[in-house]
Design an enzyme around this catalytic site. Sequence first.
Site, PDB file in Angstrom:
ATOM      1  CG  ASN A   1     -10.795  -1.559  -8.373  1.00 31.70           C
ATOM      2  OD1 ASN A   1     -11.210  -0.998  -9.374  1.00 31.70           O
ATOM      3  ND2 ASN A   1      -9.984  -2.616  -8.424  1.00 31.70           N
TER       4      ASN A   1
ATOM      5  CD  GLU B   1      -2.747 -12.247 -10.916  1.00 28.67           C
ATOM      6  OE1 GLU B   1      -1.747 -11.631 -10.476  1.00 28.67           O
ATOM      7  OE2 GLU B   1      -3.783 -11.672 -11.296  1.00 28.67           O
TER       8      GLU B   1
ATOM      9  CE1 TYR C   1      -4.192  -1.839   0.590  1.00 30.65           C
ATOM     10  CE2 TYR C   1      -2.724  -3.294   1.798  1.00 30.65           C
ATOM     11  CZ  TYR C   1      -3.936  -3.062   1.194  1.00 30.65           C
ATOM     12  OH  TYR C   1      -4.901  -4.046   1.173  1.00 30.65           O
TER      13      TYR C   1
ATOM     14  CB  CYS D   1      -7.670  -3.837  -5.785  1.00 33.19           C
ATOM     15  SG  CYS D   1      -9.251  -4.651  -6.017  1.00 33.19           S
ATOM     16  CG  HIS D   2      -6.036  -9.680  -7.296  1.00 27.33           C
ATOM     17  ND1 HIS D   2      -6.707  -9.095  -8.350  1.00 27.33           N
ATOM     18  CD2 HIS D   2      -5.025 -10.419  -7.862  1.00 27.33           C
ATOM     19  CE1 HIS D   2      -6.154  -9.469  -9.488  1.00 27.33           C
ATOM     20  NE2 HIS D   2      -5.120 -10.257  -9.231  1.00 27.33           N
TER      21      HIS D   2
END
Length: 202
Positions: A159, A194, A136, A167-168
């Site tokens: 978002n 991912e 962040y 945003c993950h």
Amino acid sequence: MNSFEWTVVGSDIGPLLLAATGEGLVSVVFHADERVRDRALGRLAARLGAEPVEVAPGIGSDVAPGDRAEDGSGDGSRVPADPVLLAEPIRQLAEYFAGRRRDFELPLDWSLSSGFNREVLRELASGVPYGSVVGYGDLADRVGQPGAAQAVGTAMGSNPLPVVVPCHRVVESNGGLGGFGGGLETKRQLLALEGVLPQPLF
């Protein structure tokens, strides 16, 4: 009156409501059961000043065209129109969840975000690639606002385009996952997809 397209598609993280205007994809909503869907569509219609038009989900969906009526009654008597604005988002999201796509190449409608939130989300979309994470505070530094980690967290919570604007991929500097509008289990699943986190054993 202006209109926007919407549909609900199945995914590895549950049903997603997708909405698009002539400008591009405008909203992605997690856990889009009937109650969440109806509430989200009401908010979108009010904020966009536009009428929702349902389209058939098509590829990548657990719901076949014609299974659900356009008015939501489910009797199949009114088949939703084929997607025009949503055809490409539906296809690219299906490829992403199948592990065949790392980058989204979609026009986005940013009208549901503004100011600092939009600036942070744009930086996230362009600067934090698939398979990586950012803190962040690091994201705050990138937009020239050092010390604004909490404000970045607020921007992530606002978002309107999760998954596509990832945003993950924003986590705590101490290694914690941080918060997530779709729930921490959903965040874990996306990061596992991912390759950032290990896939669950069962």
